[in-house]
Design a protein around this motif. Structure first.
Motif, PDB file in Angstrom:
ATOM      1  N   TYR A 224      27.081  -5.601  61.213  1.00 42.96           N
ATOM      2  CA  TYR A 224      26.668  -4.396  61.935  1.00 42.96           C
ATOM      3  C   TYR A 224      26.552  -3.208  60.988  1.00 42.96           C
ATOM      4  O   TYR A 224      27.252  -3.125  59.970  1.00 42.96           O
ATOM      5  N   VAL A 225      25.681  -2.276  61.363  1.00 48.71           N
ATOM      6  CA  VAL A 225      25.590  -0.970  60.710  1.00 48.71           C
ATOM      7  C   VAL A 225      25.707   0.090  61.804  1.00 48.71           C
ATOM      8  O   VAL A 225      25.442  -0.187  62.978  1.00 48.71           O
ATOM      9  N   PRO A 226      26.113   1.308  61.450  1.00 48.32           N
ATOM     10  CA  PRO A 226      26.121   2.383  62.455  1.00 48.32           C
ATOM     11  C   PRO A 226      24.709   2.581  63.016  1.00 48.32           C
ATOM     12  O   PRO A 226      23.715   2.427  62.294  1.00 48.32           O
ATOM     13  N   GLN A 227      24.618   2.947  64.266  1.00 47.07           N
ATOM     14  CA  GLN A 227      23.318   3.096  64.903  1.00 47.07           C
ATOM     15  C   GLN A 227      22.436   4.110  64.189  1.00 47.07           C
ATOM     16  O   GLN A 227      21.215   3.948  64.128  1.00 47.07           O
ATOM     17  N   TRP A 228      23.049   5.132  63.603  1.00 50.70           N
ATOM     18  CA  TRP A 228      22.226   6.138  62.928  1.00 50.70           C
ATOM     19  C   TRP A 228      21.444   5.529  61.770  1.00 50.70           C
ATOM     20  O   TRP A 228      20.332   5.985  61.476  1.00 50.70           O
ATOM     21  N   MET A 229      21.998   4.482  61.139  1.00 47.55           N
ATOM     22  CA  MET A 229      21.277   3.842  60.038  1.00 47.55           C
ATOM     23  C   MET A 229      20.065   3.066  60.553  1.00 47.55           C
ATOM     24  O   MET A 229      18.994   3.077  59.937  1.00 47.55           O
ATOM     25  N   ALA A 230      20.238   2.391  61.687  1.00 49.32           N
ATOM     26  CA  ALA A 230      19.115   1.656  62.279  1.00 49.32           C
ATOM     27  C   ALA A 230      18.024   2.620  62.736  1.00 49.32           C
ATOM     28  O   ALA A 230      16.829   2.296  62.679  1.00 49.32           O
ATOM     29  N   ASP A 231      18.423   3.820  63.173  1.00 47.34           N
ATOM     30  CA  ASP A 231      17.438   4.822  63.578  1.00 47.34           C
ATOM     31  C   ASP A 231      16.672   5.358  62.368  1.00 47.34           C
ATOM     32  O   ASP A 231      15.462   5.565  62.421  1.00 47.34           O
ATOM     33  N   ARG A 232      17.377   5.593  61.257  1.00 49.12           N
ATOM     34  CA  ARG A 232      16.750   6.158  60.059  1.00 49.12           C
ATOM     35  C   ARG A 232      15.947   5.113  59.283  1.00 49.12           C
ATOM     36  O   ARG A 232      14.893   5.409  58.725  1.00 49.12           O
ATOM     37  N   TYR A 233      16.469   3.881  59.246  1.00 40.93           N
ATOM     38  CA  TYR A 233      15.821   2.795  58.505  1.00 40.93           C
ATOM     39  C   TYR A 233      15.545   1.642  59.481  1.00 40.93           C
ATOM     40  O   TYR A 233      16.330   0.697  59.572  1.00 40.93           O
ATOM     41  N   PRO A 234      14.452   1.699  60.218  1.00 39.44           N
ATOM     42  CA  PRO A 234      14.207   0.745  61.313  1.00 39.44           C
ATOM     43  C   PRO A 234      14.217  -0.722  60.906  1.00 39.44           C
ATOM     44  O   PRO A 234      14.517  -1.589  61.736  1.00 39.44           O
ATOM     45  N   ASP A 235      13.913  -1.030  59.635  1.00 40.38           N
ATOM     46  CA  ASP A 235      13.869  -2.437  59.240  1.00 40.38           C
ATOM     47  C   ASP A 235      15.191  -2.937  58.655  1.00 40.38           C
ATOM     48  O   ASP A 235      15.295  -4.078  58.224  1.00 40.38           O
ATOM     49  N   ILE A 236      16.211  -2.095  58.666  1.00 37.11           N
ATOM     50  CA  ILE A 236      17.469  -2.486  58.031  1.00 37.11           C
ATOM     51  C   ILE A 236      18.193  -3.594  58.792  1.00 37.11           C
ATOM     52  O   ILE A 236      19.044  -4.300  58.242  1.00 37.11           O
TER      53      ILE A 236
END
Length: 308
Positions: free
Chosen positions: A118-130
């Motif tokens: 898992y990554v924090p949701q803010w990372m998925a928002d900033r880097y959509p392909d992460i």
């Protein structure tokens, strides 16, 4: 006349014996030794089950703090009667259930387990392909720490937890190093800090888990799980399987545990129910206080767990 009296006496003795056997209450009391593994969800389940054993059936409950592997050893040594939440542990099942025959499954506990990255949701928002594992190397530099050196850090919990992460990193060709935080508390602290400070974090985590009620985490899409893809631990290159968590007890407890064993066997609840108790535990209540609170509000649920 003597024959008649003898017949009547015999009939009365038989009736008394049958009546006594039918009306005698089942035995209560004794001690039940429950393994306590080091994560809040497990502690929540053990707290509710232990409180009901004491409160409703009159048993003494001994709570034995052990990691997962030590808990299985305890079933053989006699220091543990019950493991409340078992996450697969196929090697231990083969050893202790199939080969040594000192343990048995007491059925599912109702929880559905998910393990992943898992990554924090803010990372998925900033880097959509992460959240695509194939893109993780592109972002490895974001996750570098002093402990991971030139690699991105993948933060795991206790080294005794069920994990394929070192094999996954190697077999998927990822530029990451697994670093062990040491406990669930350390993982949760890291997730909260990464969310609040908006710092990068890639971590091993799982459900059921009360933390999901407080912060948002995004799951990494690893190669899909297929039956048998994790058969060889050294060659694993797929996601974790879904886990239908079960309870494990010593064979001695299954054979002689009486009403206590019946309650353990009947115990089954949902992820949301476990999370409610675990959330109260993190909010300042002790495990027993949180269990009492849940028990008082949910008799309609647990009354069906009690032996007839």
């Amino acid at each position: 006349m003597r024959r008649q009296l003898a017949g009547v006496a015999a009939a009365l003795l038989l009736l008394t014996a049958c009546s006594g056997e039918r009306e005698a209450p089942p035995p209560t009391g004794g001690t039940v030794k429950i393994a306590i593994n080091g994560w809040a969800g497990y502690e929540a389940s053990a707290a509710v089950l232990g409180r009901l054993l004491e409160q409703e059936l009159g048993y003494e409950v001994r709570r034995v703090e052990l990691n997962e592997a030590e808990s299985w050893e305890g079933l053989e040594k006699g220091t543990v009667d019950v493991i409340v939440e078992n996450w697969g542990r196929e090697a231990e099942k083969k050893t202790y259930i199939e080969e040594k025959k000192v343990a048995v499954s007491a059925g599912r506990n109702g929880n559905k387990g998910v393990i992943g990255w898992y990554v924090p949701q803010w990372m998925a928002d900033r880097y959509p392909d992460i959240t695509d594992w194939r893109k993780l190397n592109k972002y490895a530099h974001l996750f570098k720490t002093d402990k991971s050196g030139n690699f991105g850090q993948l933060l795991d919990g206790d080294a005794s937890y069920v994990t394929n992460d070192e094999a996954l990193v190697r077999n998927l060709g990822l530029d990451y190093k697994v670093v062990y935080a040491g406990s669930e508390k350390a993982l949760i602290k890291a997730a909260k800090l990464a969310t609040r400070r908006r710092t990068p974090l890639l971590m091993y985590f799982y459900e059921p888990q009360w933390l999901f009620t407080q912060i948002k985490l995004a799951k990494i899409n690893l190669p899909p799980y297929a039956i048998g893809c994790d058969a060889d631990a050294a060659k694993v290159a797929c996601d974790y399987p879904p886990y239908l968590l079960d309870k494990i007890v010593s064979r001695r407890f299954a054979d002689t545990g009486g009403r206590a064993y019946e309650l353990v066997r009947n115990f089954t609840w949902t992820n949301d129910q476990q999370n409610a108790v675990a959330d109260d535990m993190t909010g300042g209540l002790s495990a027993d206080q949180a269990a009492r609170k849940w028990i008082e509000a949910n008799k309609i649920v647990w009354k069906d767990w009690l032996p007839a």
